[in-house]
Design a protein around this motif. Structure first.
Motif, short mmCIF file in Angstrom:
data_model
loop_
_atom_site.label_atom_id
_atom_site.label_comp_id
_atom_site.label_asym_id
_atom_site.label_seq_id
_atom_site.Cartn_x
_atom_site.Cartn_y
_atom_site.Cartn_z
N PRO B 282 0.82 -1.22 0.00
CA PRO B 282 0.00 0.00 0.00
C PRO B 282 0.86 1.27 0.00
O PRO B 282 1.95 1.30 0.55
CB PRO B 282 -0.82 -0.12 1.29
CG PRO B 282 -0.09 -1.11 2.13
CD PRO B 282 0.58 -2.06 1.18
N VAL B 283 0.35 2.29 -0.64
CA VAL B 283 1.07 3.58 -0.71
C VAL B 283 0.54 4.50 0.39
O VAL B 283 -0.67 4.65 0.53
CB VAL B 283 0.84 4.24 -2.09
CG1 VAL B 283 1.57 5.56 -2.16
CG2 VAL B 283 1.26 3.31 -3.20
N PRO B 284 1.43 5.11 1.17
CA PRO B 284 0.96 6.02 2.23
C PRO B 284 0.58 7.38 1.67
O PRO B 284 1.20 8.38 1.96
CB PRO B 284 2.17 6.11 3.16
CG PRO B 284 3.34 5.91 2.25
CD PRO B 284 2.90 4.97 1.17
N TRP B 285 -0.49 7.40 0.86
CA TRP B 285 -0.84 8.62 0.11
C TRP B 285 -0.83 9.87 0.98
O TRP B 285 -0.28 10.89 0.62
CB TRP B 285 -2.23 8.47 -0.52
CG TRP B 285 -2.31 7.42 -1.56
CD1 TRP B 285 -2.94 6.21 -1.45
CD2 TRP B 285 -1.76 7.46 -2.88
NE1 TRP B 285 -2.82 5.51 -2.62
CE2 TRP B 285 -2.10 6.24 -3.51
CE3 TRP B 285 -1.00 8.41 -3.58
CZ2 TRP B 285 -1.71 5.95 -4.81
CZ3 TRP B 285 -0.63 8.11 -4.87
CH2 TRP B 285 -0.97 6.89 -5.47
N LEU B 286 -1.55 9.79 2.12
CA LEU B 286 -1.73 10.99 2.91
C LEU B 286 -1.02 10.93 4.26
O LEU B 286 -1.08 11.87 5.03
CB LEU B 286 -3.22 11.25 3.15
CG LEU B 286 -4.07 11.43 1.89
CD1 LEU B 286 -5.53 11.58 2.25
CD2 LEU B 286 -3.60 12.63 1.09
N THR B 290 6.20 13.41 2.68
CA THR B 290 6.53 13.73 1.30
C THR B 290 5.42 13.29 0.35
O THR B 290 5.01 14.01 -0.54
CB THR B 290 7.85 13.05 0.89
OG1 THR B 290 8.76 13.19 1.98
CG2 THR B 290 8.42 13.67 -0.34
N MET B 291 4.95 12.04 0.58
CA MET B 291 3.91 11.50 -0.29
C MET B 291 2.65 12.36 -0.21
O MET B 291 1.98 12.59 -1.22
CB MET B 291 3.60 10.06 0.15
CG MET B 291 2.88 9.25 -0.90
SD MET B 291 3.79 9.17 -2.45
CE MET B 291 2.45 9.30 -3.61
N ALA B 292 2.33 12.87 0.98
CA ALA B 292 1.13 13.70 1.13
C ALA B 292 1.24 14.94 0.26
O ALA B 292 0.27 15.36 -0.37
CB ALA B 292 0.95 14.08 2.60
N LYS B 293 2.46 15.51 0.20
CA LYS B 293 2.64 16.70 -0.63
C LYS B 293 2.45 16.36 -2.10
O LYS B 293 1.83 17.13 -2.85
CB LYS B 293 4.03 17.29 -0.39
CG LYS B 293 4.12 17.94 0.99
CD LYS B 293 5.51 18.43 1.34
CE LYS B 293 5.48 18.99 2.75
NZ LYS B 293 6.79 19.34 3.26
#
Lengths: 277, 438
Positions: B282-286, B290-293
């Protein structure tokens, strides 16, 4: 060779289009699908439910404050559209048709104020409304919206008024018309597009805006739609997501249709405003 | 010379009389009704308002000196500093208005004196009333708007600026429990010297600027490329594609953002569900800073590109065809045509919109707050998460933390930034569109 290359380009474009189409449509279909899904959690819900039901819509209207939020938003929107349009039209008319001392400075002030959107002074608005007992009232929110729309709308409408030739009014004045007649009989009918733009914009703002209602309106029975829907997904339990999806569809559908219908016109209006400021 | 001086005597005298005592100059000009009315109204106003104004101004200066206290078990209400500040502000506005009336009175007396100097007859009361009505019509039209702008936009701005120079903040200085005082530039000083405040401010400001720049450029490029693809001569069903791609623009933004908040949810969002089912992790989207940005920029791309695409389509159809033909004759490649003709022309045509978009994105509270709430958490920051921008930080300081003075200090810095930016924009615009400023 060049023909082949050109074919490849076209195929490439179509492939990009298909990918884009999927990413564009997916969230929308997902929301609609979820809202029609009988289950209550997200993980079991399918994009295309086997036995679609309107259960969540019924639940939304019966068990949540959705209708109340809708009523609040509608009330604020109508009041805002009405007041804003009148004030903006009066202001734009004065700036477009009269030459008086302080005109340049007034126009400049509006231009500068437009750069400072109302929410930048959220802290001041919050405290001022708190101290004037207008916090958590719809009146307080409407007043702020109207104040903001003056600096936003005046330039657009003045620009439109400026395009109406003065000779029309001068002819009317010779025939004994008053300023009032000139405005209502000549300017108003000829500038319906920009008046509709301002009215439509200030009508839609309360449906779309989140930050100002969130500052001004505190209690659940005073909230607008945007706040209500946010409160449904803000807490991390996923029980109300399906109901949220139903609400999202109900709010988004009419606005989306409205926007698609007025598409050309709204995009044009936005750019016209941008040219001037 | 002697004649000249003599000819000016009415106007000078009338002006001096009016300056000494409101209405006196009008009486001197033999406008008895008008002068008398001026006089009575001004005197009535002055003497009834004087004590109120005195109190208002003292309140503004001291911000109260009696705190709430408990005497014999009963709470005795003290001064409410913020009330005093607001009252003082309103008082200042009224005094300024009164000064305006005072100056008008002198100007009026001088004008009528001038008429007498030139041997003319000054107007009677009814006639001058009529003339005033005619001449002041535009001001009458502007009155309600001025009132609104003054009290809804300008007053909050001034109030906001003033608060930055007080210590109005939780937990020690919240009226009416305790008093608020003027502390000068101390809040600004803290903001730049205290390590926690400074690192929060700098961190958020840097991300804010990166965000505004990247989002504007990415949306511009994607809109341009999409418009060029749709406008490609060999692409069929143009109308269908255009309608399909404009859709995200028509959906209310806050709904799209909230939907993405659910879609991208790390633990039960359908996108991660799909990714896991396909066998990836799973991708830690939020939830990853960094990924959240990145997610924020991608979501912005989703709903901002369509507007730019529609705009660019319009611009592209007005492109001068002969330029391209000439370039083709000279054997220019596709890339050369794009970077030497299309890009500069499109940039020129859309520059005002891009600047507007940049300013809008800079303060795009909705996107940040609705998508991530400013999260994931950033323990080094004061009252902010790692995706917070300045405006959402101000929001949090105001509504959740009651750090009013710091919130307004930060917003003053933003005011200055925006003012500089818009001044530059205005100058650029003025040189382009001189004719609008007639």
């Amino acid at each position: 060779m060049s023909k082949l290359k050109s074919n490849l380009v076209v195929i490439g474009i179509y492939m990009v289009f298909i990918v884009l189409l999927i990413t564009t449509i997916y969230p929308m279909i997902w929301v609609v699908g979820t809202s029609l899904n009988p289950g209550n959690t997200l993980l079991v819900s399918k994009m295309f439910p086997d036995n679609p039901s309107l259960l969540h819509y019924v639940e939304l209207i019966r068990n949540t404050d959705f209708m109340l939020w809708f009523g609040n938003t509608l009330k604020i929107a109508v009041a805002n559209a009405f007041l804003s349009t009148i004030l903006v039209a009066m202001t734009a008319y004065a700036f477009s048709r009269f030459r008086f001392k302080g005109r340049q400075q007034g126009l400049m002030t509006l231009l500068v104020l437009q750069m400072f959107p109302g929410f930048l002074s959220i802290m001041a608005i919050f405290v001022l409304l708190l101290q004037t007992k207008l916090l958590d009232t719809h009146l307080g929110l409407i007043l702020i919206y109207v104040g903001g729309s003056i600096s936003m709308g005046t330039w657009v409408m003045k620009g439109h008024f400026d395009t109406i030739p003065r000779s029309l009014e001068e002819a009317a004045f010779i025939d004994g018309a008053s300023n009032k007649d000139a405005f209502f009989r000549i300017i108003l009918p000829l500038s319906l597009p920009s008046i509709t733009f301002v009215a439509l914009n200030s009508f839609i703002t309360p449906f779309m805006d989140f930050i100002l209602p969130q500052i001004v309106l505190r209690s659940s029975e005073k909230m607008t739609l945007a706040q209500g829907l946010y409160s449904m997904v803000a807490n991390e339990t996923n029980s109300s997501f399906t109901v949220f999806a139903a609400g999202a569809v109900l709010v988004a559908l009419p606005i989306t249709l409205l926007y698609m219908y007025f598409q050309k016109y709204l995009i044009h209006g936005m750019t016209a405003g941008a040219d001037k400021g | 010379m002697h004649v000249n001086l003599d000819a000016r005597r009415y106007r000078t005298k009338a002006a001096i009389f009016s300056a000494l005592f409101i209405g006196l100059g009008q009486l001197y000009n033999r406008q008895y009704v008008k002068g008398f009315l001026w006089m009575v109204v001004a005197q009535l106003f002055f003497w009834t308002y004087y004590p109120i104004a005195y109190k208002g101004i003292t309140g503004l200066i001291t911000l109260g000196d009696v705190p709430s206290r408990i005497i014999k078990g009963k709470v005795v209400q003290g001064d409410h500093s913020i009330f005093l500040l607001i009252n003082g502000l309103i008082t200042v506005v009224i005094i300024l208005l009164f000064l305006g009336v005072y100056i008008m009175n002198i100007v009026d007396a001088k004008k009528n004196g001038e008429i007498r100097d030139e041997g003319g007859q000054v107007l009677g009361f009814i006639a001058s009333l009529k003339r005033a009505k005619f001449r002041n019509f535009p001001y009458l039209l502007l009155l309600p708007a001025t009132f609104f702008v003054l009290f809804v936009t300008v007053m909050p701005l001034v109030f906001n600026v003033l608060i930055a120079f007080t210590n109005y903040s939780a937990p020690d200085h919240i009226p009416d429990r305790s008093l608020v005082d003027w502390i000068g530039f101390a809040s600004f000083y803290d903001l730049f010297t205290q390590e926690a405040w400074r690192s929060t401010f700098v961190g958020i400001a840097v991300w804010n600027i990166i965000w505004a720049t990247v989002s504007t450029i990415s949306v511009f490029l994607s809109g341009l490329i999409l418009a060029m693809m749709v406008n490609h001569p060999r692409v069929k069903f143009k109308k269908f594609w255009r309608t399909a791609f404009i859709l995200p623009w028509a959906v209310p933004q806050f709904i799209s953002i909230l939907v993405f908040r659910v879609l991208l949810n790390g633990s039960f969002g359908p996108i991660n569900d799909l990714i896991v089912k396909l066998g990836f992790s799973p991708v830690p989207w939020l939830s990853d800073p960094t990924m959240a940005k990145v997610s924020i920029i991608l979501v912005n791309l989703w709903f901002s590109t369509p507007f730019l695409m529609a705009l660019m389509s319009g611009v592209l159809t007005t492109m001068p065809r002969d330029l391209y033909e000439a370039a083709e004759v000279d054997g220019a490649s596709w890339r050369q045509k794009f970077s030497k003709i299309t890009l500069p022309l499109v940039l020129l045509a859309t520059a005002p919109i891009l600047i507007m978009q940049f300013a809008f994105n800079f303060n795009n509270f909705n996107l940040i707050y609705l998508l991530t709430d400013g999260n994931p958490n950033q323990p080094d920051y004061f009252y902010a998460g790692s995706t917070d921008i300045l405006i959402s930080w101000i929001f949090k300081m105001t509504l959740n933390q009651s750090q009013f003075n710091m919130a307004s200090a930060v917003s003053i810095i933003m005011f200055i930034l925006i003012a500089g930016f818009s001044l530059w924009n205005y100058k650029r615009m003025k040189s382009n569109q001189e004719e609008d400023w007639v």
